[in-house]
Design a protein around this motif. Structure first.
Motif, PDB file in Angstrom:
ATOM      1  N   THR A 187     -31.931 -41.388 -15.365  1.00  0.00           N
ATOM      2  CA  THR A 187     -32.973 -41.095 -14.457  1.00  0.00           C
ATOM      3  C   THR A 187     -34.088 -42.257 -14.573  1.00  0.00           C
ATOM      4  OG1 THR A 187     -34.251 -39.771 -15.979  1.00  0.00           O
ATOM      5  CG2 THR A 187     -32.447 -38.573 -14.648  1.00  0.00           C
ATOM      6  N   ILE A 188     -34.711 -42.544 -13.450  1.00  0.00           N
ATOM      7  CA  ILE A 188     -35.584 -43.730 -13.603  1.00  0.00           C
ATOM      8  C   ILE A 188     -37.006 -43.142 -13.161  1.00  0.00           C
ATOM      9  CG2 ILE A 188     -36.583 -45.871 -12.530  1.00  0.00           C
ATOM     10  CD1 ILE A 188     -33.835 -46.716 -12.164  1.00  0.00           C
ATOM     11  N   LEU A 189     -37.985 -43.174 -13.867  1.00  0.00           N
ATOM     12  CA  LEU A 189     -39.364 -42.581 -13.567  1.00  0.00           C
ATOM     13  C   LEU A 189     -40.023 -43.759 -13.012  1.00  0.00           C
ATOM     14  CD1 LEU A 189     -39.867 -40.751 -16.911  1.00  0.00           C
ATOM     15  CD2 LEU A 189     -39.014 -39.956 -14.638  1.00  0.00           C
ATOM     16  N   GLY A 190     -41.032 -43.657 -11.908  1.00  0.00           N
ATOM     17  CA  GLY A 190     -41.839 -44.614 -11.330  1.00  0.00           C
ATOM     18  C   GLY A 190     -41.393 -45.245 -10.013  1.00  0.00           C
ATOM     19  N   LEU A 191     -40.236 -44.570  -9.488  1.00  0.00           N
ATOM     20  CA  LEU A 191     -39.191 -45.481  -8.327  1.00  0.00           C
ATOM     21  C   LEU A 191     -40.423 -45.186  -7.254  1.00  0.00           C
ATOM     22  CD1 LEU A 191     -36.125 -43.901  -8.634  1.00  0.00           C
ATOM     23  CD2 LEU A 191     -36.463 -46.190  -8.743  1.00  0.00           C
ATOM     24  N   PRO A 192     -40.465 -46.336  -6.293  1.00  0.00           N
ATOM     25  CA  PRO A 192     -41.488 -46.489  -5.270  1.00  0.00           C
ATOM     26  C   PRO A 192     -41.395 -45.218  -4.447  1.00  0.00           C
ATOM     27  CG  PRO A 192     -40.344 -48.392  -5.757  1.00  0.00           C
ATOM     28  CD  PRO A 192     -39.707 -47.627  -6.605  1.00  0.00           C
ATOM     29  N   GLY A 193     -42.430 -44.779  -4.100  1.00  0.00           N
ATOM     30  CA  GLY A 193     -42.629 -43.618  -3.057  1.00  0.00           C
ATOM     31  C   GLY A 193     -42.522 -42.059  -3.785  1.00  0.00           C
ATOM     32  N   GLU A 194     -42.250 -42.030  -4.990  1.00  0.00           N
ATOM     33  CA  GLU A 194     -42.005 -40.741  -5.337  1.00  0.00           C
ATOM     34  C   GLU A 194     -43.127 -40.427  -6.365  1.00  0.00           C
ATOM     35  OE1 GLU A 194     -37.344 -40.237  -6.198  1.00  0.00           O
ATOM     36  OE2 GLU A 194     -38.298 -39.881  -7.872  1.00  0.00           O
ATOM     37  N   SER A 195     -43.531 -39.060  -6.144  1.00  0.00           N
ATOM     38  CA  SER A 195     -44.802 -38.642  -6.665  1.00  0.00           C
ATOM     39  C   SER A 195     -44.472 -38.016  -8.234  1.00  0.00           C
ATOM     40  CB  SER A 195     -45.407 -37.439  -5.904  1.00  0.00           C
ATOM     41  OG  SER A 195     -44.551 -36.229  -5.874  1.00  0.00           O
ATOM     42  N   ARG A 196     -45.488 -37.595  -8.929  1.00  0.00           N
ATOM     43  CA  ARG A 196     -45.060 -36.732 -10.122  1.00  0.00           C
ATOM     44  C   ARG A 196     -44.310 -35.648  -9.896  1.00  0.00           C
ATOM     45  NH1 ARG A 196     -47.672 -32.409 -12.145  1.00  0.00           N
ATOM     46  NH2 ARG A 196     -47.592 -32.033 -14.589  1.00  0.00           N
ATOM     47  N   GLU A 197     -44.464 -34.678  -8.804  1.00  0.00           N
ATOM     48  CA  GLU A 197     -43.602 -33.703  -8.413  1.00  0.00           C
ATOM     49  C   GLU A 197     -42.378 -33.976  -8.129  1.00  0.00           C
ATOM     50  OE1 GLU A 197     -46.845 -34.314  -7.453  1.00  0.00           O
ATOM     51  OE2 GLU A 197     -47.890 -32.796  -8.564  1.00  0.00           O
ATOM     52  N   ASP A 198     -42.088 -35.107  -7.305  1.00  0.00           N
ATOM     53  CA  ASP A 198     -40.701 -35.557  -7.322  1.00  0.00           C
ATOM     54  C   ASP A 198     -40.004 -36.039  -8.469  1.00  0.00           C
ATOM     55  OD1 ASP A 198     -41.139 -35.376  -4.340  1.00  0.00           O
ATOM     56  OD2 ASP A 198     -41.792 -37.660  -4.568  1.00  0.00           O
ATOM     57  N   MET A 199     -40.488 -36.645  -9.209  1.00  0.00           N
ATOM     58  CA  MET A 199     -39.864 -36.938 -10.523  1.00  0.00           C
ATOM     59  C   MET A 199     -39.732 -35.592 -11.433  1.00  0.00           C
ATOM     60  SD  MET A 199     -41.621 -40.635 -11.480  1.00  0.00           S
ATOM     61  CE  MET A 199     -43.327 -40.227 -10.631  1.00  0.00           C
ATOM     62  N   LEU A 200     -40.728 -34.612 -11.445  1.00  0.00           N
ATOM     63  CA  LEU A 200     -40.115 -33.478 -12.305  1.00  0.00           C
ATOM     64  C   LEU A 200     -39.278 -32.529 -11.541  1.00  0.00           C
ATOM     65  CD1 LEU A 200     -44.008 -32.610 -13.286  1.00  0.00           C
ATOM     66  CD2 LEU A 200     -42.216 -33.843 -14.526  1.00  0.00           C
ATOM     67  N   ALA A 201     -39.124 -32.629 -10.272  1.00  0.00           N
ATOM     68  CA  ALA A 201     -38.182 -32.090  -9.397  1.00  0.00           C
ATOM     69  C   ALA A 201     -36.700 -32.389 -10.156  1.00  0.00           C
ATOM     70  CB  ALA A 201     -38.225 -32.123  -8.169  1.00  0.00           C
ATOM     71  N   THR A 202     -36.453 -33.806 -10.172  1.00  0.00           N
ATOM     72  CA  THR A 202     -35.141 -34.308 -10.613  1.00  0.00           C
ATOM     73  C   THR A 202     -35.085 -33.805 -12.054  1.00  0.00           C
ATOM     74  OG1 THR A 202     -35.690 -36.448  -9.405  1.00  0.00           O
ATOM     75  CG2 THR A 202     -33.910 -36.472 -11.473  1.00  0.00           C
ATOM     76  N   MET A 203     -36.120 -33.775 -12.889  1.00  0.00           N
ATOM     77  CA  MET A 203     -35.630 -33.249 -14.206  1.00  0.00           C
ATOM     78  C   MET A 203     -35.139 -31.453 -14.177  1.00  0.00           C
ATOM     79  SD  MET A 203     -36.424 -35.631 -16.060  1.00  0.00           S
ATOM     80  CE  MET A 203     -36.240 -36.885 -14.894  1.00  0.00           C
ATOM     81  N   GLU A 204     -36.097 -30.921 -13.500  1.00  0.00           N
ATOM     82  CA  GLU A 204     -35.731 -29.282 -13.459  1.00  0.00           C
ATOM     83  C   GLU A 204     -34.334 -29.144 -12.717  1.00  0.00           C
ATOM     84  OE1 GLU A 204     -37.606 -26.995 -14.300  1.00  0.00           O
ATOM     85  OE2 GLU A 204     -39.654 -27.446 -14.082  1.00  0.00           O
TER      86      GLU A 204
END
Length: 304
Positions: A187-204
């Protein structure tokens, strides 16, 4: 012995499984990528360097045995090591004629010091005959398949020009699991346009899946990529150090505790790295991450 990391690290898993320190040797099997050769696209993912994410891999002009020996020599200059992971890293390492894959995997398996194979690839590069080959190799030594997911969000996937839908990833996970192959998700953290919630949704979204490991990769902006052009045009900002460290902790707190964490930051080649430059201080970043985890855990009455 160094203090144990406050999450289930790759180092810990390797010591538990192989009862000693094990090092990865990054290899270049001479593969390509369907996102580069015109099958899916021609430019690759917008963040990917010309080296196909294998900037630290061996020299593809050398055979796999020669790359293994050259990489071993580099590692053993600093410390005595007896066991290694053969890491097929550059480009998509199941995207080649079956005979070629059989040859390069077989050469790595024959090395008595190679304890396992780790094969980085795309979910859309796993046809049945390749899955069967991976299963065959897995009966000789453990085979780990690293799938580049990056994000579950289709809008982001289109922007980074990933070239396959999330459903393709889910199907690949199912097919690998059916064959008892271990799965690592990149996974990549910090992709343009993604919020903290978006990134945590990927983890979930990863927690219910039959996977064994996760890589948390900090987004690196590398010279010569389309991502670099967008960054230099001011279209997005990279994460600062403090934001990234707290985001990683949030991710680790949400992931299943049995998942092996193979990476929490990543390396960007210094000669190619545009941003974030703070990531070059990898040891300091890791030390700060572990300190912050323990401090947060103490405040919450949690032991990591």
């Amino acid at each position: 012995m160094a203090e144990e990391k406050p999450y289930y690290s790759l180092d810990r898993m390797l010591r538990e499984r192989f009862h000693e320190k094990v090092y990865k040797l990054s290899l270049d099997a001479g593969c390509s990528c369907p996102n580069r050769d015109g099958t899916r696209g021609t430019g690759g993912c917008i963040f990917c360097s010309a080296g196909g994410s294998g900037d630290f891999a061996g020299d593809r002009r050398l055979s796999i045995p020669e790359q293994l020996e050259a990489q071993k020599a580099l590692v053993c200059r600093k410390r005595p090591v007896r066991k290694f992971i053969a890491y097929f890293q550059a480009y998509s390492n199941t995207y080649a004629p079956l005979d070629h894959l059989r040859q390069v995997y077989g050469q790595a398996l024959k090395d008595s010091q190679v304890a396992a194979l780790s094969i980085a690839t795309r979910p859309d590069c796993l046809p049945p005959e390749v899955l069967d080959l991976l299963s065959e190799c897995n009966r000789v030594k453990p085979v780990w398949v690293e799938l580049g997911l990056q994000t579950i969000h289709e809008d982001t996937a289109r922007y980074i020009r990933r070239g396959y839908p999330y459903s393709c990833f889910l199907e690949a996970v199912e097919q690998l699991h059916r064959r008892d192959l271990e799965i690592i998700v990149h996974t990549i953290l910090g992709l343009p346009g993604e919020s903290r919630e978006d990134m945590l949704a990927t983890m979930e979204a990863l927690n219910p899946l039959p996977i064994q490991g996760v890589k948390l990769q900090l987004l690196h902006v590398l010279k010569g990529t389309e991502l670099a052009s967008d960054y230099e045009a001011g279209k997005f900002q990279v994460l600062d150090r403090e934001t990234y460290l707290n985001l990683v902790i949030d991710c680790l707190e949400r992931l299943r505790p049995d998942l092996v964490i193979h990476r929490v930051t990543g390396d960007g080649p210094r000669d190619l790295l545009v941003a974030p430059l703070w990531s070059c201080a990898k040891r300091s970043v890791l030390n700060d991450l572990h300190r912050l985890m323990r401090e947060r855990g103490a405040r919450q009455g949690r032991l990591y």
